[in-house]
Design a protein around this motif. Sequence first.
Motif, short mmCIF file in Angstrom:
data_model
loop_
_atom_site.label_atom_id
_atom_site.label_comp_id
_atom_site.label_asym_id
_atom_site.label_seq_id
_atom_site.Cartn_x
_atom_site.Cartn_y
_atom_site.Cartn_z
N PHE A 113 52.94 41.87 35.81
CA PHE A 113 53.44 40.88 36.76
C PHE A 113 52.32 39.92 37.16
O PHE A 113 52.50 38.70 37.20
CB PHE A 113 54.01 41.58 37.99
N TYR A 114 51.16 40.48 37.46
CA TYR A 114 49.99 39.68 37.86
C TYR A 114 49.53 38.79 36.71
O TYR A 114 49.17 37.62 36.92
CB TYR A 114 48.87 40.63 38.29
N LYS A 115 49.55 39.31 35.52
CA LYS A 115 49.06 38.59 34.35
C LYS A 115 49.84 37.31 34.11
O LYS A 115 49.30 36.33 33.59
CB LYS A 115 49.14 39.50 33.13
N LYS A 116 51.10 37.28 34.51
CA LYS A 116 51.97 36.12 34.27
C LYS A 116 51.79 35.02 35.32
O LYS A 116 52.34 33.93 35.17
CB LYS A 116 53.43 36.57 34.24
N LEU A 117 51.04 35.30 36.38
CA LEU A 117 50.84 34.31 37.45
C LEU A 117 49.74 33.32 37.07
O LEU A 117 48.85 33.63 36.28
CB LEU A 117 50.45 35.03 38.74
N ASN A 118 49.80 32.12 37.66
CA ASN A 118 48.71 31.17 37.45
C ASN A 118 47.52 31.54 38.34
O ASN A 118 47.61 32.47 39.15
CB ASN A 118 49.18 29.73 37.70
N ASP A 119 46.43 30.81 38.21
CA ASP A 119 45.19 31.18 38.91
C ASP A 119 45.36 31.22 40.42
O ASP A 119 44.89 32.15 41.09
CB ASP A 119 44.06 30.20 38.56
N GLN A 120 46.04 30.22 40.98
CA GLN A 120 46.23 30.17 42.43
C GLN A 120 47.13 31.29 42.90
O GLN A 120 46.87 31.93 43.93
CB GLN A 120 46.82 28.81 42.85
N GLU A 121 48.19 31.57 42.14
CA GLU A 121 49.08 32.67 42.50
C GLU A 121 48.37 34.01 42.42
O GLU A 121 48.61 34.90 43.25
CB GLU A 121 50.30 32.66 41.58
N GLN A 122 47.49 34.17 41.44
CA GLN A 122 46.74 35.41 41.32
C GLN A 122 45.83 35.60 42.53
O GLN A 122 45.68 36.73 43.04
CB GLN A 122 45.93 35.42 40.03
N LYS A 123 45.24 34.52 43.00
CA LYS A 123 44.40 34.62 44.20
C LYS A 123 45.23 35.05 45.40
O LYS A 123 44.82 35.93 46.18
CB LYS A 123 43.73 33.27 44.47
N VAL A 124 46.41 34.45 45.57
CA VAL A 124 47.29 34.82 46.67
C VAL A 124 47.72 36.28 46.54
O VAL A 124 47.77 37.01 47.53
CB VAL A 124 48.53 33.90 46.71
N PHE A 125 48.00 36.70 45.32
CA PHE A 125 48.40 38.09 45.07
C PHE A 125 47.30 39.04 45.54
O PHE A 125 47.57 40.04 46.22
CB PHE A 125 48.68 38.29 43.58
N ARG A 126 46.04 38.74 45.19
CA ARG A 126 44.92 39.60 45.61
C ARG A 126 44.77 39.59 47.13
O ARG A 126 44.47 40.63 47.75
CB ARG A 126 43.62 39.14 44.94
N GLN A 127 44.96 38.44 47.74
CA GLN A 127 44.88 38.36 49.20
C GLN A 127 45.97 39.20 49.86
O GLN A 127 45.72 39.88 50.86
CB GLN A 127 44.98 36.90 49.65
N ARG A 128 47.16 39.16 49.29
CA ARG A 128 48.26 39.95 49.84
C ARG A 128 47.98 41.45 49.67
O ARG A 128 48.29 42.26 50.54
CB ARG A 128 49.57 39.58 49.15
N MET A 129 47.38 41.82 48.55
CA MET A 129 46.97 43.21 48.35
C MET A 129 45.94 43.61 49.40
O MET A 129 46.02 44.71 49.98
CB MET A 129 46.37 43.39 46.96
N SER A 130 44.98 42.74 49.65
CA SER A 130 43.96 43.01 50.65
C SER A 130 44.59 43.22 52.02
O SER A 130 44.21 44.12 52.77
CB SER A 130 42.96 41.84 50.69
#
Length: 259
Positions: free
Chosen positions: A43-60
């Motif tokens: 799921f993460y792999k399919k996101l663009n760079d900005q979305e991946q950053k948001v994903f990591r922030q949400r995980m944090s």
Amino acid sequence: MIYFIIPLLAAVVLYFLVFKKDAPKRFTDQPQWHEPLLTHVSFYKKLNDQEQKVFRQRMSGFLNETYVDAVGFELEELDKLLVAASAVIPVFRFKEWSYNNLSGVIIYPENFNENLGYADHHSDRMISGLVGTGRFEKQMILSRTALYQGFKNDTDKLNTSIHEFVHLLDKIDGQTNGLPEAFLDKSYILPWMNLMHQEMEAINNDKSDIRSYAATNQAEFFAVTSEYFFSRPQLMKRKHPELYKMLELCFNPQLKKIV
């Protein structure tokens, strides 16, 4: 001058005590998580760079609010990352989300029985994940084996940890009943129920590729089909277009209607 500074300081204090408290939370990005997420989370792999950053922030944010602990083994970083990824995936398209009905996740080394023992492989029913009730209220218990398997093999349309987080979403309105009333417009609830029962009947008649556990009850149907939706979205879109559209509407509030 002092008469000007005092009101200014008072305004700043008021902002932080009153307004800042209600402002959206911002969590630090963790770029060191990028490589393990690329490796393990499709799921993460399919996101663009900005979305991946948001994903990591949400995980944090999730890990900041929720403890993750282990029973019978030493917890590793990847264990926590996969739990946090499982939490973020169902709500990633939400503007902001906190699991207020969860305080902690406990990971067992493998499947466990109804008494939360994991050594008895002769038990009638071994469990890979559950959302606790009673004295385990606000607790999630996961099998480490199932946690890793859910991200290792997307082709089986099964992800236990996502399944359990969807149960928490279902439970937001106080009932775990398979009716995502907090996320679907009221006008879609009846169509969802009709679609759900049609598909449950098809499962019971061996006319569906959705696994049989989904026909157990409405809550399990919602959780199992959500696993399918996030693990094999294109396959679901092709084989179950109406169900796919309904779940897309549920997990992406930005959509205003089913197209």
